[in-house]
Design a protein around this motif. Structure first.
Motif, short mmCIF file in Angstrom:
data_model
loop_
_atom_site.label_atom_id
_atom_site.label_comp_id
_atom_site.label_asym_id
_atom_site.label_seq_id
_atom_site.Cartn_x
_atom_site.Cartn_y
_atom_site.Cartn_z
N GLN A 9 -53.77 -149.77 -10.92
CA GLN A 9 -53.53 -150.65 -12.04
C GLN A 9 -53.12 -149.85 -13.27
OE1 GLN A 9 -57.15 -152.99 -12.49
NE2 GLN A 9 -56.26 -154.65 -11.29
N ARG A 10 -52.42 -150.52 -14.15
CA ARG A 10 -52.06 -149.89 -15.41
C ARG A 10 -53.33 -149.67 -16.22
NH1 ARG A 10 -46.96 -152.22 -18.73
NH2 ARG A 10 -46.14 -151.96 -16.61
N GLU A 11 -53.43 -148.50 -16.83
CA GLU A 11 -54.63 -148.17 -17.60
C GLU A 11 -54.26 -147.62 -18.97
OE1 GLU A 11 -56.91 -145.06 -15.79
OE2 GLU A 11 -55.24 -143.63 -15.78
N LEU A 12 -55.17 -147.86 -19.92
CA LEU A 12 -54.98 -147.33 -21.26
C LEU A 12 -55.23 -145.83 -21.26
CD1 LEU A 12 -54.59 -147.78 -24.36
CD2 LEU A 12 -57.07 -148.07 -24.47
N VAL A 13 -54.32 -145.09 -21.87
CA VAL A 13 -54.47 -143.65 -22.01
C VAL A 13 -54.98 -143.32 -23.41
CG1 VAL A 13 -53.28 -141.43 -22.00
CG2 VAL A 13 -52.64 -143.20 -20.35
N ALA A 14 -54.30 -143.85 -24.42
CA ALA A 14 -54.68 -143.58 -25.80
C ALA A 14 -54.10 -144.67 -26.69
CB ALA A 14 -54.17 -142.22 -26.26
N ALA A 15 -54.79 -144.95 -27.79
CA ALA A 15 -54.31 -145.95 -28.73
C ALA A 15 -54.61 -145.49 -30.15
CB ALA A 15 -54.96 -147.31 -28.46
N ILE A 16 -53.78 -145.94 -31.07
CA ILE A 16 -53.97 -145.60 -32.48
C ILE A 16 -53.78 -146.87 -33.30
CG2 ILE A 16 -51.54 -144.88 -32.75
CD1 ILE A 16 -52.65 -142.68 -34.68
N LEU A 17 -54.72 -147.09 -34.22
CA LEU A 17 -54.67 -148.28 -35.05
C LEU A 17 -53.82 -148.05 -36.29
CD1 LEU A 17 -58.40 -149.42 -34.91
CD2 LEU A 17 -56.51 -150.06 -33.41
N ARG A 18 -53.52 -149.14 -36.98
CA ARG A 18 -52.77 -149.02 -38.21
C ARG A 18 -53.50 -148.12 -39.20
NH1 ARG A 18 -52.48 -154.40 -40.06
NH2 ARG A 18 -50.60 -154.81 -38.86
N SER A 19 -54.84 -148.13 -39.16
CA SER A 19 -55.65 -147.30 -40.05
C SER A 19 -55.54 -145.82 -39.74
CB SER A 19 -57.12 -147.72 -39.95
OG SER A 19 -57.60 -147.48 -38.63
N GLY A 20 -55.08 -145.52 -38.52
CA GLY A 20 -54.96 -144.12 -38.10
C GLY A 20 -56.04 -143.69 -37.13
#
Length: 119
Positions: free
Chosen positions: A44-55
Motif C-alpha cells: 500500500q501507499r505509505e506516508l514517508v514525510a510531511a511538512i505543514l504550512r507552519s514548517g
C-alpha cells in the motif's frame, strides 16, 4: 488546476543519496500540508514525510534520521533529501499536497518518480 511535478528519482546503490523535488503550480501557501508518499510493488501507499504550512514536519519511523523534508516558499517547491538509502526504500515516490478549508478537503498528487536502491 493544481499541478505537482516531481523530479530527482533514479537508481542508486545502498548507502547513497538522492534528492527529490516537487514543483507546484501557483503558491505553496495554499496547502495546509505537503508530503511525500511511496508505494512499493505489492504494498500500500505509505506516508514517508510531511511538512505543514507552519514548517513543522513528521516522518515515518523507517526513514527518521535518514530523510529530511523541506520547503522553499519562494520557489514553490518541496524537497525530500534521502541519505543512507536502503534497498527497502525502493518504490515509486509521490508528491502530495493537501488543501483543507474546513469545508473543502482535497488531496492532489504528482505523477510519481521511481527510486531504486540496489544492494
Amino acid at each position: 488546476q493544481v499541478q505537482l511535478v516531481e523530479s530527482g528519482g533514479g537508481l542508486v546503490q545502498a548507502g547513497g543519496s538522492l534528492r527529490l523535488s516537487c514543483a507546484t503550480s501557483g503558491s505553496i501557501f495554499r496547502f495546509n500540508r505537503m508530503g511525500w508518499y511511496r508505494q512499493a510493488p505489492g504494498k500500500q501507499r505509505e506516508l514517508v514525510a510531511a511538512i505543514l504550512r507552519s514548517g513543522s514536519s513528521n516522518y515515518a519511523d523507517s526513514v527518521k534520521s535518514r530523510f529530511t523534508i523541506s520547503r522553499d516558499n519562494a520557489k514553490n517547491t518541496v524537497s525530500l533529501q534521502m541519505n543512507s538509502l536502503k534497498p527497502e526504500d525502493t518504490a515509486v515516490y509521490y508528491c502530495n499536497a493537501n488543501f483543507n478549508t474546513g469545508i473543502t478537503n482535497q488531496d492532489y498528487w504528482g505523477q510519481g518518480t521511481q527510486v531504486t536502491v540496489s544492494s
